[in-house]
Design an enzyme around this catalytic site. Structure first.
Site, PDB file in Angstrom:
ATOM      1  N   LEU A 196      -4.274  -5.783  -4.965  1.00  0.00           N
ATOM      2  CA  LEU A 196      -3.015  -4.693  -4.671  1.00  0.00           C
ATOM      3  C   LEU A 196      -1.760  -5.347  -4.151  1.00  0.00           C
ATOM      4  O   LEU A 196      -2.048  -5.488  -2.797  1.00  0.00           O
ATOM      5  CB  LEU A 196      -3.641  -3.419  -4.008  1.00  0.00           C
ATOM      6  CG  LEU A 196      -2.578  -2.361  -4.061  1.00  0.00           C
ATOM      7  CD1 LEU A 196      -2.645  -1.535  -5.132  1.00  0.00           C
ATOM      8  CD2 LEU A 196      -3.101  -1.283  -3.152  1.00  0.00           C
ATOM      9  N   ASP A 197      -0.799  -5.312  -4.709  1.00  0.00           N
ATOM     10  CA  ASP A 197       0.610  -5.529  -4.270  1.00  0.00           C
ATOM     11  C   ASP A 197       0.612  -7.032  -3.946  1.00  0.00           C
ATOM     12  O   ASP A 197       1.673  -7.515  -3.064  1.00  0.00           O
ATOM     13  CB  ASP A 197       1.076  -4.710  -2.895  1.00  0.00           C
ATOM     14  CG  ASP A 197       1.224  -3.121  -3.179  1.00  0.00           C
ATOM     15  OD1 ASP A 197       1.469  -2.940  -4.668  1.00  0.00           O
ATOM     16  OD2 ASP A 197       0.886  -2.365  -2.612  1.00  0.00           O
ATOM     17  N   GLU A 198      -0.135  -7.888  -4.563  1.00  0.00           N
ATOM     18  CA  GLU A 198      -0.057  -9.286  -4.025  1.00  0.00           C
ATOM     19  C   GLU A 198       0.077  -9.860  -5.244  1.00  0.00           C
ATOM     20  O   GLU A 198      -0.047 -11.299  -5.184  1.00  0.00           O
ATOM     21  CB  GLU A 198      -1.738  -9.552  -3.617  1.00  0.00           C
ATOM     22  CG  GLU A 198      -2.269  -8.957  -2.273  1.00  0.00           C
ATOM     23  CD  GLU A 198      -1.627  -9.978  -1.038  1.00  0.00           C
ATOM     24  OE1 GLU A 198      -1.207 -10.760  -1.342  1.00  0.00           O
ATOM     25  OE2 GLU A 198      -1.660  -9.233  -0.131  1.00  0.00           O
ATOM     26  N   GLY A 225       0.785  -1.121   0.175  1.00  0.00           N
ATOM     27  CA  GLY A 225      -0.109  -0.063   0.026  1.00  0.00           C
ATOM     28  C   GLY A 225       0.661   1.176   0.085  1.00  0.00           C
ATOM     29  O   GLY A 225       2.129   1.174  -0.425  1.00  0.00           O
TER      30      GLY A 225
END
Lengths: 284, 284, 284, 284
Positions: free
Chosen positions: D227-229, D201
């Site tokens: 997100l960001d995964e 994040g």
């Protein structure tokens, strides 16, 4: 409010830190950074200090004069005092390799480097268009066996014309002449593409490949009369293995060269390096 | 000649360094190391100082008393002053993993650690023979759901009996109880097998493998009431790739755990760490 | 179910991989690992293969014989085939430094190394008690200028008596004699305390300190007749700065030496290294 | 002579390598690189193969067709076959940060990246002049809460117009919309400025500073709906200490972001990455 950086070295003696910090307190300076180092073997004291001058009646010139007459004399110091707002002027020397040049100009344009770059000097014309793309004057000063004196004179004339404070050899493939080295003592930064003292001289990646090393490196150092023997500023390494060819070494090395040279430029530009006994003290 | 280490922290103020270094000069101390740090956000000043006392008439107790009455009071300091010859006494807590234990005892026997290890405490008997091999008393204090108070009491009794200054959890697989944490605030060092704050809690290598990371890590930190949330002392990492299984992660991690824990022990034993705002200042 | 490891090198030719993998398929082997490398410059092919033999009627001896008569002959291969259950027998040579010895014996006791250590040989008696603590026979074979032949003979006698497969010099401070090198070609592993080829020979940390490097290293390599010139197995580095003394270099270097030597031992013991042109291919 | 790259994944089965290498031998291909990986847990086989086609009568289209009908069908493979001369077309998405953009364009101009960059797309106009300096078309596609559909449609139109193969988010500060992610599955590369999964994040450097970590990192990954995964391609780290402010973290992080993103671009452009189970196999 003015911000200054002071660099000091002198024979190690009792009471230096107390004297310097007391001096700063007296002139109403606010120390924002202080670091010191003692080379026990050589008995030399080094100090780097940043401070804010909160009293507007004290000019930097006054301060220099006071410092010189009192502390500096008492302890027989070598010292420099810089106004942090004055960016040093840096000349770039290049030849044909463009990766370090692109990297430095990108960082410069992005505002990462505390320098001005008034000029790029090269012994070839290959990289002129890059300089133009970044709107920086480019001068070609060819070097041949027969015109060394003339070339050196031309370089020095340019460095003086542009009021250059220090020089960065961004994969400049030409030996720097002794007069120029003398003129810019500890002010010429080179990037060598090996972890010195391994693989000095030409073609270090080829030598590293031949030796079968598992690690390659790059070294930024100040230029002295002895080739690749100057004080080391920064080094870094990358892992390699049997799967990597010489070309892979060269490609991986480009990233090392970029990073290690950029770090040295930043350290020098921010007055974080001091040279002594062919070594550097790097306050980081 | 006595050698001492002084650790100080207090509100940042003008003149601290000058005052401290002047104090040392007055007692004829020879400063061999000095470093300081200002946490600008929190406005806190930290200092670590080593010096040799050349005047035999000044005892460490005198010095402490003088320092306390003058400088320490003037600047409202938190401070500690250590005789470098007094090695801190360290208790080792272990469970079943033996690699950190072997590493620490090997270093201890080789004279690398500035500590005494008077006792090893474990909740299992598995590693008793290793302790015996190195001639260190081993006490088994089992922990079950039902005997936590009793176990804690037994641990504390042992720590007091052996006059323990700090505790190292060398892959001790049991939660430390609140009373023990309170008793040894910022004096219990744990090794966690991930680069915190990634993968806190149990089975971090399995989680790292599942996430497909390209880097694994280990973290040494002081133990606080919040699991894996204490001040970080040291971290290091190793590269992994798709070819590595969870078992490979675990095996590579063993080297990380050994190194990162050993570094933390050295830093703590040499009084190079200070804790503030759940962070460490590490003077290295 | 038997597990085997096959190492192959030969002139690079079309169809090798197809031939080898087809051979394995025919004997009902299940390939669990395969890696290969081509040295394009030298035109040499290398392969490492692990497989499980699911057919109980096929013995390793049969397999070797079949492989030798067919594939190995067709492609003129140099090859080895190992039963993974047979741990190689490793002799430790030490002198007075104990840190690598403690590290290796700790790992050995913790079950990390796929070896047997039947004997420790030293030219001094200093470390005898450590060997005894780990219950490993210790033999002192002194070396002086006058007894080299006798010393070598005694070493060889011990190596034969204990049926040693490879030798690890854990900071053994004595030149290995040519006959011993010839007897254990590419089977003697040394740890040198610099990132070779920088600082070969004696006192590398002192040389590194004098040169002012920002990185120190350690190198494990196979021993050849040329001192510190043998094929490099593994290297690693640590950062240093002006604050570090020679003694700091030495202390930091101990961790490098431990790790770099341990990695080399593991790679060799698991038959992951091959030597060619004074370089190693390391399948990891 | 044509050079091709083949990527394969399928259920792990006996004889795949033999079948593929035999197929290549039959079409007179010369294998210059081959690597494979078995995910034992998931029972999936991965292979990457480079070869030179020496027979001019065999076109790439023929080869594809043959491969598809025989091997690929026999083993139920997912596969791709690339002509190495066809550089993938890469779109750059940027916002206001310029350091990754400068780095990528510098590398592109220096010939380091095996891609074409036909277009730069941004949600702001700030970096237009940089695009112009490098003669690359720049399109501003603003994004607000109210125009997301319109913005996405405009982006997709541009990507199609320029025949884009993959997208690089060079510190693009806007969430990618689900339709775009679906259209470019495993073909959108993001750079996140932390060692994920730590600090996902916004403002990871601030979080890292607050936590007091001793290591910061950067992560390049494929963009997925979470997100960001997404699958991690590459990570790297830098050491920090108590002396570094958040601004120092950010500055050090810039170098990490540059390097880690550039490596991911190279790996993707050279078809060295494969995605499976939200992880990458990276053949390097």
């Amino acid at each position: 409010m003015q911000k200054i950086t002071i660099l000091i070295h002198c024979k190690d003696q009792k009471g230096i830190i107390a004297a310097v910090t007391t001096f700063i307190a007296k002139v109403e300076g606010n120390i924002t950074y202080i670091d010191q180092h003692v080379d026990v073997e050589q008995n030399v004291f080094f100090m780097r200090l940043e401070c804010e001058l909160t009293n507007h009646h004290i000019t930097i010139d006054n301060l220099k004069s006071d410092f010189d007459k009192t502390i500096a004399t008492d302890f027989d110091m070598s010292w420099d005092l810089y106004n942090q707002e004055q960016k040093p002027k840096m000349a770039l020397f290049v030849s044909k390799y463009d990766h370090c040049l692109f990297d430095i100009l990108g960082r410069y344009s992005a505002g990462e480097l505390n320098v001005e770059i008034p000029v790029i000097i090269s012994n070839h014309n290959d990289l002129r268009s890059i300089a133009e793309r970044f709107d920086i004057p480019f001068h070609c000063v060819p070097f041949t066996k027969d015109n060394k004196e003339e070339g050196e004179a031309k370089q020095i004339e340019l460095l003086q014309r542009y009021q250059i404070n220090f020089i960065v050899l961004a994969r400049y493939m030409q030996i720097i002449t002794p007069n120029l080295i003398a003129l810019y003592e500890n002010k010429i930064i080179n990037i060598h593409h090996s972890f010195l003292p391994a693989f000095p001289g030409a073609k270090p990646y080829h030598s590293a490949f031949k030796r079968g090393v598992k690690i390659i490196g790059a070294t930024s150092h100040y230029v002295t009369a002895e080739l690749d023997e100057g004080p080391i500023i920064e080094q870094d390494i990358a892992r390699v293995s049997h799967i990597h060819s010489v070309d892979d070494f060269i490609m991986k090395g480009r990233d090392l060269e970029r990073i290690v040279l950029a770090r040295a430029i930043k350290l020098h530009a921010e007055r974080k390096t001091m040279v002594y006994s062919n070594k550097t003290v790097v306050f980081s």
